[in-house]
Design an enzyme around this catalytic site. Sequence first.
Site, mmCIF file in Angstrom:
data_model
loop_
_atom_site.group_PDB
_atom_site.id
_atom_site.type_symbol
_atom_site.label_atom_id
_atom_site.label_comp_id
_atom_site.label_asym_id
_atom_site.label_seq_id
_atom_site.Cartn_x
_atom_site.Cartn_y
_atom_site.Cartn_z
ATOM 1 N N ARG A 139 43.860 50.973 45.261
ATOM 2 C CA ARG A 139 43.058 50.482 44.381
ATOM 3 C C ARG A 139 42.282 50.731 42.922
ATOM 4 N NH1 ARG A 139 39.340 45.819 47.943
ATOM 5 N NH2 ARG A 139 41.391 45.284 48.018
ATOM 6 N N HIS B 190 47.164 41.836 42.179
ATOM 7 C CA HIS B 190 46.267 41.789 43.509
ATOM 8 C C HIS B 190 47.638 41.666 44.081
ATOM 9 C CE1 HIS B 190 44.187 42.782 46.915
ATOM 10 N NE2 HIS B 190 43.639 41.634 46.481
ATOM 11 N N GLN C 128 47.898 40.729 48.431
ATOM 12 C CA GLN C 128 46.820 39.495 48.286
ATOM 13 C C GLN C 128 47.929 38.108 48.249
ATOM 14 O OE1 GLN C 128 44.043 38.848 49.554
ATOM 15 N NE2 GLN C 128 44.819 37.007 49.836
ATOM 16 N N ASP D 201 38.959 31.978 44.285
ATOM 17 C CA ASP D 201 38.075 33.552 44.274
ATOM 18 C C ASP D 201 36.789 33.576 43.598
ATOM 19 O OD1 ASP D 201 38.185 35.634 44.516
ATOM 20 O OD2 ASP D 201 39.474 36.436 43.358
ATOM 21 N N CYS E 247 41.118 34.490 48.749
ATOM 22 C CA CYS E 247 41.316 35.358 49.105
ATOM 23 C C CYS E 247 39.993 36.522 50.202
ATOM 24 C CB CYS E 247 41.780 36.060 48.034
ATOM 25 S SG CYS E 247 40.778 36.160 46.681
ATOM 26 N N ARG F 180 46.974 39.222 56.224
ATOM 27 C CA ARG F 180 47.455 40.894 54.808
ATOM 28 C C ARG F 180 48.362 42.012 54.988
ATOM 29 N NH1 ARG F 180 43.826 41.734 51.357
ATOM 30 N NH2 ARG F 180 44.930 43.187 49.823
#
Length: 301
Positions: A100, A127, A130, A220, A260, A288
């Site tokens: 990340r 991402h 996700q 988000d 998310c 996830r």
Amino acid sequence: MVKDFISLADFSGEEIVAFLELADELKTKQRNRTPHRILEGKTLAMIFEKPSLRTRVTFHTGMFQLGGDSVLIETTLGARESVPDVARNLTRWVDGIMARTFRHTDVLELAEYATVPVINALTDLLHPCQILADAQALRNHRGADLSNVKLAFVGDGNNVFHSWAHFAAKVPVNLTLVCPEGYDPDMELVEEARKTAAGTIEVTHDVVAGVKGADAVYTDVWASMGQEKETVERERAFAAYQVNDALMAKAKSDALFMHCLPAHRGSEVTDSVMDSPASIVFDQAENRLHAQKAVMATLMK
Ligand code: CP
Ligand code: NVA
């Protein structure tokens, strides 16, 4: 199939659906406590330049459930040694690397110099993990065929939206981004995604038109990790784009709510929507675990 999981754009629609189907299979196995030690004795290195709850716990737990282990590295890439040297070292010890990072190019460079699979666990640009979890949740609630589903992403044209555009380029679904002017996505990425999309990929600044007929409304945070200094100006720019009861009423009457996470309650979403029966945010969060296990089991076995 490519070595690394960096962008959904690198996979075919069939490969993406195979990840989703395996994720469902692993979800059932985990819930039934059926052993599935596909990565027995293997190790994942987890590099974090940014904070995390979901990603950190689900990759670690996922490796454990697959019979392997993980090691956490909280660092700033390139500060102590070069990114290629980090990759060359890790390659000698572990079976996969999850990263990340701020710069997307750092994940690309890790993948170039590591001979083991590199998994993108969020960059400023994308991402993808996700979106696999999100799509799994959407299919669990609306059926495997998403070709007649309209997903309205209300908010910033950011990393999460970009990966949704990549998904829509490969798997039939109708995606609309509803964002304030000045917060558009990378339009080159969107144009590229449109070339192969079976459904539609639209970008609008009009909340009413964008949300109309939506089967799911997604949002988000307004300021992503690394954009904290812009919080005040973004709160102002995005105010009319808050997902509240009035906005949800403009979508289909049975529309789902997605996020998310982490959510900034009272900013991009109200408590009333987050906590409503329409909200599937914790299904997304749960997935996830299953979706990333599918990616690791596929790439690292
Ligand atoms: N959605 C997500 O990636 O959560 P974390 O930042 O907590 O990992
Ligand atoms: N767009 C957000 C997603 C967090 C999971 C960020 O990059 O901070």
